[in-house]
Scaffold this active site. Structure first.
Site, PDB file in Angstrom:
ATOM      1  N   HIS B 260       3.768  51.257 -26.823  1.00 14.82           N
ATOM      2  CA  HIS B 260       4.936  51.948 -27.388  1.00 14.82           C
ATOM      3  C   HIS B 260       4.587  52.574 -28.748  1.00 14.82           C
ATOM      4  O   HIS B 260       4.802  53.771 -28.965  1.00 14.82           O
ATOM      5  CB  HIS B 260       6.083  50.927 -27.536  1.00 14.82           C
ATOM      6  CG  HIS B 260       7.352  51.498 -28.068  1.00 14.82           C
ATOM      7  ND1 HIS B 260       8.388  51.898 -27.259  1.00 14.82           N
ATOM      8  CD2 HIS B 260       7.769  51.742 -29.338  1.00 14.82           C
ATOM      9  CE1 HIS B 260       9.383  52.364 -27.996  1.00 14.82           C
ATOM     10  NE2 HIS B 260       9.039  52.269 -29.265  1.00 14.82           N
ATOM     11  N   GLU B 261       4.014  51.771 -29.625  1.00  8.87           N
ATOM     12  CA  GLU B 261       3.687  52.284 -30.968  1.00  8.87           C
ATOM     13  C   GLU B 261       2.584  53.333 -30.895  1.00  8.87           C
ATOM     14  O   GLU B 261       2.517  54.228 -31.742  1.00  8.87           O
ATOM     15  CB  GLU B 261       3.279  51.145 -31.901  1.00  8.87           C
ATOM     16  CG  GLU B 261       4.328  50.033 -32.092  1.00  8.87           C
ATOM     17  CD  GLU B 261       5.695  50.521 -32.539  1.00  8.87           C
ATOM     18  OE1 GLU B 261       5.781  51.618 -33.123  1.00  8.87           O
ATOM     19  OE2 GLU B 261       6.696  49.811 -32.285  1.00  8.87           O
ATOM     20  N   HIS B 264       4.234  56.660 -30.589  1.00  8.48           N
ATOM     21  CA  HIS B 264       4.638  57.145 -31.924  1.00  8.48           C
ATOM     22  C   HIS B 264       3.418  57.653 -32.701  1.00  8.48           C
ATOM     23  O   HIS B 264       3.463  58.693 -33.356  1.00  8.48           O
ATOM     24  CB  HIS B 264       5.281  56.004 -32.726  1.00  8.48           C
ATOM     25  CG  HIS B 264       6.677  55.653 -32.306  1.00  8.48           C
ATOM     26  ND1 HIS B 264       7.690  56.587 -32.239  1.00  8.48           N
ATOM     27  CD2 HIS B 264       7.245  54.462 -31.983  1.00  8.48           C
ATOM     28  CE1 HIS B 264       8.825  55.981 -31.873  1.00  8.48           C
ATOM     29  NE2 HIS B 264       8.584  54.690 -31.701  1.00  8.48           N
ATOM     30  N   GLU B 290      11.149  58.824 -30.473  1.00 15.57           N
ATOM     31  CA  GLU B 290      11.299  57.767 -29.474  1.00 15.57           C
ATOM     32  C   GLU B 290      10.911  58.288 -28.092  1.00 15.57           C
ATOM     33  O   GLU B 290      10.442  57.512 -27.244  1.00 15.57           O
ATOM     34  CB  GLU B 290      12.745  57.254 -29.492  1.00 15.57           C
ATOM     35  CG  GLU B 290      12.947  55.912 -28.832  1.00 15.57           C
ATOM     36  CD  GLU B 290      12.316  54.744 -29.588  1.00 15.57           C
ATOM     37  OE1 GLU B 290      11.926  54.909 -30.770  1.00 15.57           O
ATOM     38  OE2 GLU B 290      12.203  53.654 -28.991  1.00 15.57           O
TER      39      GLU B 290
END
Lengths: 496, 496
Positions: B260-261, B264, B290
């Site tokens: 997930h990160e 980003h 997001e």
């Protein structure tokens, strides 16, 4: 009150210095290489801001008014430290600061490759510019402080110190050091040294380092240990970041590096909280700072008694309980080896002063205008021959090009190293007088009284006292180099 | 030129933001606890400086003049972004900002303990103050932007989004989601899931995470992976610092957190270098940000094809080559489990929108003044019953007190999460149309075209386009939630 306004202003500056210290540490210890340019730009912006704040136009008036306000003794000392900081920042014309910044970073940058290539011809062109600008700087500082040019530079790092004092101190050392080294080497020839055989895994070395830091009172709630190419003690007093580098074949390098930085760290961690953010709350000087790292590394950790404490820890953490190289005697022998060599940063305790005195003599003559950059290599060779019996003819790399200080314009810094060693020896002798059975306590790891003494006499005093006063209060007399000589004699000629 | 002056000014501000980002990351990931107070003071000083610079008196005039200067299309977009940043900063009176800072941090601080104690009565007193001040803020923003109060808050995080649009989007989702969840759960009942048995040593989990980051194109020359209590993506584009936390009994948490990160991070790492330091060079919005993390985590990494890529890596790094729990099928099953539960941050992909819609409806009514803080628990319970069939009566801890956002005054943020999921589904559908055999390439770890598409259409665009324009350029149409529904149907009702 003007003093109050000054205090607030300098605490504000310290907040920006905090950010600078942490991001610089991060740059050296954490940041991936690709972050460098943007980080450099951000830090440069912050430097400009800090300089602007330190030279803000209202400060001169505030200081004038504050000097006539009713202040406590501590506030008076604080005002002196503030005024000094302000004067140092306002003294130099912006044009000179900019020119130095450019010339120094150009010289430093090129030096990294020139050193590898033994390229003195390339280096000296850049260095000549750096020296010219440093002389300009020295002239302005000398004028303002009514000091000689070199003394004015020395004063940046070691306030109150003079070349007259250094000449006396170092001159005396020169009368006995070369012969002393020869005798110590001869005495060690018959010693049996076993060299520990690696590899020593980095994880084990790190765990050992952390355990020794704990033993030495490092406060892990206000600090940490990491890795960087050039070990240093950075960060801020509430978060002291020390670094080391590991060699899998030589665990002693990282270990004694960690001990050295732990000395710096404990000074920073124990600076008085009440003066946090004020110049008076900072460490006294480079020499006094070095006295703490050398107190930990040389006076304490390379002693025969500390070897008794260290040997079982080393055996345990490195998993070498049966290895003869890890006996107390062998660890002590490893820690006190004397070997004349070219490189200052690798020098042992005994030969180190020779490296510093040589640099002091050359840089003083350079700044005073008595010699030119072209004269350096010959002088270096001559002095290396005289002090250590080594020739550096044609060997610039391991001679006058080995250190970064001059390339970066830092003239007047080198004496701090040996002053630190001298302060440390005097401090250790003083604490030995007041703590009964100190050496036995060291062997037993019972270091509380020792650290209490350092805290009471040195750390908690920050910059409240001038260095001479600090030494008088702590040890009963101003700097007296005979303690250093006595320490060396005990360790290297008598058998500690 | 005024535009040039503005540009320089905002690049200067970005240098200070750089220092803030790095020291905040350090505070969360590296700093020992004892450093907190001094760090807080230093960061607060920096915030004041950044606010002063962003509201500097000359900026209004510069912007006025720049608006009549001949500018390139990019410069025009840059000016719009600068003006927006300036307006956001100048809008609120300093007194309100101070009052909010106090009330929010008081509420947040007390919340940490109140949440543990299920102490709604204590929390609501603080929250009422936070809401009152947020309404004041919303009124000022609404006035300036000619929007409703809630829409003005929403605009902070998702420029151009409105509650009318959200009502339509989320209203439609509400018509099918509860029943969809029931069907998906029923369908999964017959699945055989083997739960991997720990412990999974942290060092192995970290090595696995780094390998997956590498597979996902993370640039380790401009970023790193560390540990913090609350995982986040911080730092600056040239040094993107992502964090995770490890659970020795559940390696999937850290692994999917890292993925997930990494989404980003790749957005940040690939923002255009030419606009570095300018508002136009920053990520488009919270929702678009997001969309990148959810593209990586949900669209890509929880797919059946990615499970084929992941399974051998997981087996290898965790040393479980023979363990049935690590088959592709089982990993996919683990990654797509649907389970109605109380906590948003632990929710699966399918139930997550219910948590967000519930919060959106409550916070909008709160800010518009239609309900009071006292009404929250009953509404929360009613909506949890309706959307997920769960009761939170008397259970504030796992109900309306579970998140920090409202305590910190962040109203208007929650919709970004589900907007991000919707953008991500639409983006994945678009890239699937242009990259032949995309799913096969994912299974083979051949992700180059996928990342090229994201880079070209999203990352490199930064804030050049409005979000709608960005989506049109990238996918052919503005936000269309039917892609999200189709994605969920394919994954949870059909068998991907």
């Amino acid at each position: 009150m003007s003093y109050q306004a000054l205090q607030q202003h300098f605490v504000k500056i310290s907040h920006f210095q905090h950010l600078s210290a942490i991001t610089q540490w991060d740059q050296a210890a954490m940041m991936p290489a690709g972050g460098n340019d943007a980080r450099g730009a951000a830090l440069a912006e912050l430097s400009v801001l800090i300089h602007q704040l330190t030279t803000a136009p209202q400060l001169g008036d505030w200081i004038d008014v504050a000097e006539n306000e009713p202040l406590s003794p501590t506030e008076k000392a604080s005002l002196v430290a503030i005024k000094r900081r302000w004067q140092q920042a306002t003294l130099l014309p912006e044009k000179l600061v900019m020119a130095q910044s450019l010339a120094n970073s150009e010289c430093e940058h090129a030096w990294r490759e020139q050193r590898t290539n033994n390229d003195w011809a390339g280096f000296k062109t850049n260095l000549a510019k750096v020296v010219d600008l440093a002389r300009e700087e020295a002239a302005i500082r000398a004028d303002a402080a009514d000091l000689s040019r070199y003394d004015a530079m020395l004063d940046i790092y070691e306030p109150g110190m003079s070349s007259a004092t250094l000449d006396a101190l170092f001159g005396e050392v020169k009368t006995w050091l070369p012969d002393f080294i020869v005798r110590a080497e001869a005495r060690q020839e018959s010693r049996n040294i076993t060299h520990p055989q690696g590899p020593f895994p980095i994880a084990q070395q790190k765990a050992l380092g952390l355990a020794v830091m704990k033993q030495l009172g490092f406060d892990f709630n206000h600090g940490r240990l990491d890795v960087s190419a050039h070990p240093f003690c950075g960060g801020v007093p509430t978060d002291v970041c020390i670094t080391t580098r590991y060699d899998e074949n030589d665990f002693m390098k990282a270990l004694f590096g960690v001990i050295h930085e732990t000395g710096h760290a404990r000074y920073e961690q124990n600076l008085p909280k009440a003066w946090a953010g004020l110049p008076v709350g900072e460490a006294r000087s480079m020499g006094v700072h070095e006295s703490q790292s050398l107190f930990f590394e040389m006076q304490l950790a390379r002693s025969a008694e500390f070897a008794q404490l260290l040997a079982p820890m080393v055996k345990d953490f490195l998993g070498r309980t049966q290895d003869a190289a890890f006996s107390e005697q062998n660890i002590y022998a490893l820690n006190t080896r004397v070997k004349r060599d070219f490189i200052r940063v690798d020098a042992d305790e005994l030969t180190y002063p020779a490296h510093v005195i040589l640099r002091y003599e050359i840089e003083r003559a350079l700044i005073e205008g008595e010699i030119r950059v072209d004269d350096i290599p010959a002088l270096w060779n001559e002095k290396m021959q005289a002090y250590l019996g080594l020739s550096t003819e044609g060997n610039y790399r391991h001679g006058c090009m080995q250190d970064i200080h001059w390339a970066g314009g830092a003239f007047g810094y080198f004496p701090s190293y040996t002053l630190g060693a001298m302060y440390a020896a005097q401090e250790f002798a003083a604490v030995e007088r007041v703590v009964p059975q100190l050496r036995g306590k060291i062997a037993a790891g019972d270091l509380g009284e020792l650290f209490d003494w350092l805290n009471t006499t040195i750390w908690s005093k920050a910059s409240l006292l001038a260095t001479d006063e600090l030494m008088v209060t702590a040890t009963g007399e101003p700097l007296n180099a005979s303690y250093f000589k006595a320490h060396l004699e005990r360790r290297y000629l008598m058998g500690e």
